[in-house]
Design an enzyme around this catalytic site. Structure first.
Site, PDB file in Angstrom:
ATOM      1  N   PHE A  12       1.027  -1.241   0.065  1.00 24.67           N
ATOM      2  CA  PHE A  12       0.091  -0.257   0.088  1.00 24.67           C
ATOM      3  C   PHE A  12       1.011   1.249  -0.144  1.00 24.67           C
ATOM      4  CE2 PHE A  12      -2.140   2.884   3.457  1.00 24.67           C
ATOM      5  CZ  PHE A  12      -2.719   3.824   2.668  1.00 24.67           C
ATOM      6  N   ASP A  32      10.004  -6.733  -3.645  1.00 28.34           N
ATOM      7  CA  ASP A  32       8.931  -7.233  -2.749  1.00 28.34           C
ATOM      8  C   ASP A  32       8.651  -8.576  -3.295  1.00 28.34           C
ATOM      9  OD1 ASP A  32       6.179  -7.458  -2.080  1.00 28.34           O
ATOM     10  OD2 ASP A  32       6.160  -5.227  -1.555  1.00 28.34           O
ATOM     11  N   ASN A  33       8.315  -9.459  -2.166  1.00 31.96           N
ATOM     12  CA  ASN A  33       8.225 -10.888  -2.635  1.00 31.96           C
ATOM     13  C   ASN A  33       6.466 -11.054  -2.607  1.00 31.96           C
ATOM     14  OD1 ASN A  33       7.379 -10.653  -0.102  1.00 31.96           O
ATOM     15  ND2 ASN A  33       8.289 -12.688   0.566  1.00 31.96           N
ATOM     16  N   ASP A  56      12.785 -12.220  -1.405  1.00 34.40           N
ATOM     17  CA  ASP A  56      12.339 -12.358   0.251  1.00 34.40           C
ATOM     18  C   ASP A  56      13.569 -11.773   0.744  1.00 34.40           C
ATOM     19  OD1 ASP A  56      11.766 -12.839   2.785  1.00 34.40           O
ATOM     20  OD2 ASP A  56      11.111 -14.884   2.428  1.00 34.40           O
ATOM     21  N   LEU A  73      10.566  -0.426   3.770  1.00 35.54           N
ATOM     22  CA  LEU A  73       9.060  -0.689   4.132  1.00 35.54           C
ATOM     23  C   LEU A  73       8.548  -1.959   4.381  1.00 35.54           C
ATOM     24  CD1 LEU A  73       9.344   2.337   2.974  1.00 35.54           C
ATOM     25  CD2 LEU A  73       6.868   2.308   2.378  1.00 35.54           C
ATOM     26  N   LYS A  91      10.931 -12.188  11.463  1.00 38.24           N
ATOM     27  CA  LYS A  91      12.057 -12.296  10.659  1.00 38.24           C
ATOM     28  C   LYS A  91      12.397 -11.145   9.853  1.00 38.24           C
ATOM     29  CE  LYS A  91      12.192 -17.236  10.766  1.00 38.24           C
ATOM     30  NZ  LYS A  91      11.668 -18.497   9.919  1.00 38.24           N
ATOM     31  N   GLY A 102      22.540  -3.481   5.607  1.00 43.02           N
ATOM     32  CA  GLY A 102      23.712  -3.823   5.011  1.00 43.02           C
ATOM     33  C   GLY A 102      23.959  -3.414   3.719  1.00 43.02           C
ATOM     34  N   TYR A 145       4.529  -7.844  16.146  1.00 42.58           N
ATOM     35  CA  TYR A 145       4.791  -6.452  15.497  1.00 42.58           C
ATOM     36  C   TYR A 145       5.642  -5.518  16.227  1.00 42.58           C
ATOM     37  CZ  TYR A 145       3.623  -2.786  12.192  1.00 42.58           C
ATOM     38  OH  TYR A 145       3.244  -1.482  11.333  1.00 42.58           O
ATOM     39  N   ARG A 186      -7.995  -3.344   8.819  1.00 42.49           N
ATOM     40  CA  ARG A 186      -7.774  -2.032   9.308  1.00 42.49           C
ATOM     41  C   ARG A 186      -9.120  -1.161   9.535  1.00 42.49           C
ATOM     42  NH1 ARG A 186      -1.492  -0.818   7.657  1.00 42.49           N
ATOM     43  NH2 ARG A 186      -2.020  -1.919   5.899  1.00 42.49           N
TER      44      ARG A 186
HETATM   45  P1  NAD Z   1       1.577  -3.485   3.106  1.00 41.83           P
HETATM   46  O1  NAD Z   1       1.265  -4.852   3.827  1.00 41.83           O
HETATM   47  O2  NAD Z   1       0.698  -2.968   2.102  1.00 41.83           O
HETATM   48  O3  NAD Z   1       3.090  -3.520   2.389  1.00 41.83           O
HETATM   49  C1  NAD Z   1       4.167  -4.236   2.966  1.00 41.83           C
HETATM   50  C2  NAD Z   1       4.831  -4.541   1.885  1.00 41.83           C
HETATM   51  O4  NAD Z   1       5.980  -5.904   2.215  1.00 41.83           O
HETATM   52  C3  NAD Z   1       4.035  -5.945   0.859  1.00 41.83           C
HETATM   53  O5  NAD Z   1       4.344  -5.373  -0.393  1.00 41.83           O
HETATM   54  C4  NAD Z   1       4.743  -7.367   1.140  1.00 41.83           C
HETATM   55  O6  NAD Z   1       4.472  -7.934   0.120  1.00 41.83           O
HETATM   56  C5  NAD Z   1       6.226  -6.730   1.429  1.00 41.83           C
HETATM   57  N1  NAD Z   1       7.039  -7.815   2.284  1.00 41.83           N
HETATM   58  C6  NAD Z   1       6.361  -8.472   3.418  1.00 41.83           C
HETATM   59  N2  NAD Z   1       7.430  -9.002   3.651  1.00 41.83           N
HETATM   60  C7  NAD Z   1       8.383  -9.286   2.836  1.00 41.83           C
HETATM   61  C8  NAD Z   1       9.675  -9.945   2.549  1.00 41.83           C
HETATM   62  N3  NAD Z   1       9.978 -10.860   3.565  1.00 41.83           N
HETATM   63  N4  NAD Z   1      10.207  -9.563   1.568  1.00 41.83           N
HETATM   64  C9  NAD Z   1       9.930  -8.719   0.714  1.00 41.83           C
HETATM   65  N5  NAD Z   1       8.870  -7.947   0.663  1.00 41.83           N
HETATM   66  C10 NAD Z   1       8.335  -8.427   1.861  1.00 41.83           C
HETATM   67  O7  NAD Z   1       1.816  -2.560   4.229  1.00 41.83           O
HETATM   68  P2  NAD Z   1       1.890  -1.018   4.412  1.00 41.83           P
HETATM   69  O8  NAD Z   1       0.491  -0.539   4.904  1.00 41.83           O
HETATM   70  O9  NAD Z   1       2.175  -0.571   3.080  1.00 41.83           O
HETATM   71  O10 NAD Z   1       2.898  -0.934   5.349  1.00 41.83           O
HETATM   72  C11 NAD Z   1       4.154  -0.529   4.721  1.00 41.83           C
HETATM   73  C12 NAD Z   1       5.176  -0.229   6.063  1.00 41.83           C
HETATM   74  O11 NAD Z   1       4.917   0.999   6.706  1.00 41.83           O
HETATM   75  C13 NAD Z   1       5.319  -1.374   6.951  1.00 41.83           C
HETATM   76  O12 NAD Z   1       6.625  -1.571   7.401  1.00 41.83           O
HETATM   77  C14 NAD Z   1       4.535  -0.993   8.035  1.00 41.83           C
HETATM   78  O13 NAD Z   1       4.946  -1.500   9.456  1.00 41.83           O
HETATM   79  C15 NAD Z   1       4.770   0.530   8.219  1.00 41.83           C
HETATM   80  N6  NAD Z   1       3.751   1.190   8.668  1.00 41.83           N
HETATM   81  C16 NAD Z   1       2.238   1.213   8.139  1.00 41.83           C
HETATM   82  C17 NAD Z   1       1.317   2.092   8.529  1.00 41.83           C
HETATM   83  C18 NAD Z   1       0.118   2.118   7.781  1.00 41.83           C
HETATM   84  O14 NAD Z   1      -0.926   2.679   8.438  1.00 41.83           O
HETATM   85  N7  NAD Z   1      -0.352   1.754   6.794  1.00 41.83           N
HETATM   86  C19 NAD Z   1       1.298   2.436   9.937  1.00 41.83           C
HETATM   87  C20 NAD Z   1       2.684   2.089  10.404  1.00 41.83           C
HETATM   88  C21 NAD Z   1       3.515   1.652   9.795  1.00 41.83           C
END
Ligand code: NAD
Length: 315
Positions: A12, A32-33, A56, A73, A91, A102, A145, A186
């Site tokens: 997102f 992104d995986n 990943d 992110l 993880k 790194g 988390y 959410r």
């Molecule tokens: P999201 O789930 O839409 O996006 C997370 C992305 O990370 C996904 O595309 C997923 O495929 C990718 N991902 C997860 N594990 C992975 C891995 N091992 N390797 C590669 N890619 C991987 O979530 P979001 O709402 O877009 O959140 C993005 C970041 O912002 C996150 O770190 C989240 O903790 C942080 N965040 C978001 C909010 C919010 O309100 N949306 C609030 C606080 C923090």
């Protein structure tokens, strides 16, 4: 033109960040995986300055071209996802953040981690300033988390202090907008999906718990400003206008013109009672403040995403 690597770039927030970086003339490597993200979020991007690597980040990863910024992110972000993927979440926060840091070290890139207001837990201080150390239950279901993000912040500061990596920590408060998944659990996508289908709106508990909601374009503007600053300590980015969940449900009904009724469901474990950012630091350092108010942001979300996307009825 800078080269920006965005982990979680098909999610997102990550996909909106990729859009904005490209709009500003940068090159973007999206890593992104697709664990919780989707190709649908990036399939509109068809320019040579954009590449997607299906990797990943829990495993070490490398890119063989210069990188100027690493925006980290990648992480499950909604409770539904991290409760389904508890070990993966830990993880990604630990191994994944090591690998992203790194990579930033190797390329001498500026590094920004997307941390969260959840590091404050169920706060005893209100509104939450960056100096507040938080009140987190490490062994509750949400601990995977919250603690992954707290560890990732500690790791980021260690790479900065010991390894000289140029790092930034962004504490993101609840953000909403187009491309949120209708069933990600959410509050805003859930309420919008229910309201647009005239179904009951499910409010947890009595709905007196508060949240503050930031529209995605405001958030991304703050994220890039922080990445491009030289600041190393955590900075809150969010909209300080605070609403109870009941007020949010009523606002969604008003904006959508829905006939939905509000119903109540049990409160999840360790659900924070209040959540409101103190954004004075972001104002001082970055000249940043949110501009899009809740009603306007909800209207934009409906207009940009479309009813089919928000209700999960699109193909
Ligand atoms: P999201 O789930 O839409 O996006 C997370 C992305 O990370 C996904 O595309 C997923 O495929 C990718 N991902 C997860 N594990 C992975 C891995 N091992 N390797 C590669 N890619 C991987 O979530 P979001 O709402 O877009 O959140 C993005 C970041 O912002 C996150 O770190 C989240 O903790 C942080 N965040 C978001 C909010 C919010 O309100 N949306 C609030 C606080 C923090």
């Amino acid at each position: 033109m800078a080269t920006c690597l965005v982990t979680g770039g098909a999610g997102f927030l990550g996909s909106h960040l990729c859009d904005e970086l490209l709009r500003r003339g940068h090159r973007v490597i999206c890593v992104d995986n697709l664990e919780t993200g989707s190709l649908k979020n990036i399939h509109h991007i068809r320019v040579p300055e954009f590449v997607h690597l299906n990797v990943d980040i829990i495993e070490p990863f490398f890119v063989d071209e210069p990188v100027d910024f690493v925006y980290h992110l990648a992480s499950p972000a909604s409770p539904i996802d991290y409760l389904r993927l508890p070990l993966h979440t830990l993880k990604v926060g630990s191994h994944g953040t090591h690998h992203a840091l790194g990579l930033a070290k190797k390329h001498r890139a500026r590094f920004l981690i997307a941390s969260t207001s959840e590091v404050y837990g169920d706060p005893q201080e209100h509104p939450q300033k960056e100096t507040y150390w938080g009140h987190v239950n490490p062994i509750g279901p949400r601990g995977v988390y919250d603690e992954a993000k707290r560890y990732a912040e500690a790791l980021t500061m260690a790479y900065h202090r010991q390894q000289g990596v140029d790092t930034a920590i962004m504490r993101i408060f609840n953000t909403y907008g187009p491309r949120m998944r209708p069933h990600d659990g959410r509050a805003i996508p859930t309420f919008l999906r229910q309201a647009l289908q005239d179904q009951p709106i499910t409010v947890f508990g009595d709905g007196s718990q508060t949240r503050s909601f930031c529209y995605v374009s405001d958030l991304i503007r703050g994220m890039i400003a922080l990445a491009e600053s030289g600041h190393h300590h955590p900075v809150n980015i969010g909209n300080p206008n605070e609403f109870t969940l009941l007020e949010l449900a009523e606002t969604v009904i008003e904006v959508t013109g829905s006939r939905s009724q509000i119903v109540h469901e049990p409160l999840p474990t360790d659900d924070p009672q209040v959540r409101q950012p103190d954004i004075a630091l972001a104002g001082q350092l970055l000249g940043w403040a949110p501009e899009v108010e809740l009603r306007e942001g909800l209207r934009r979300t409906i207009e940009d995403a479309g009813v089919e996307m928000l209700t999960g009825t699109s193909s």
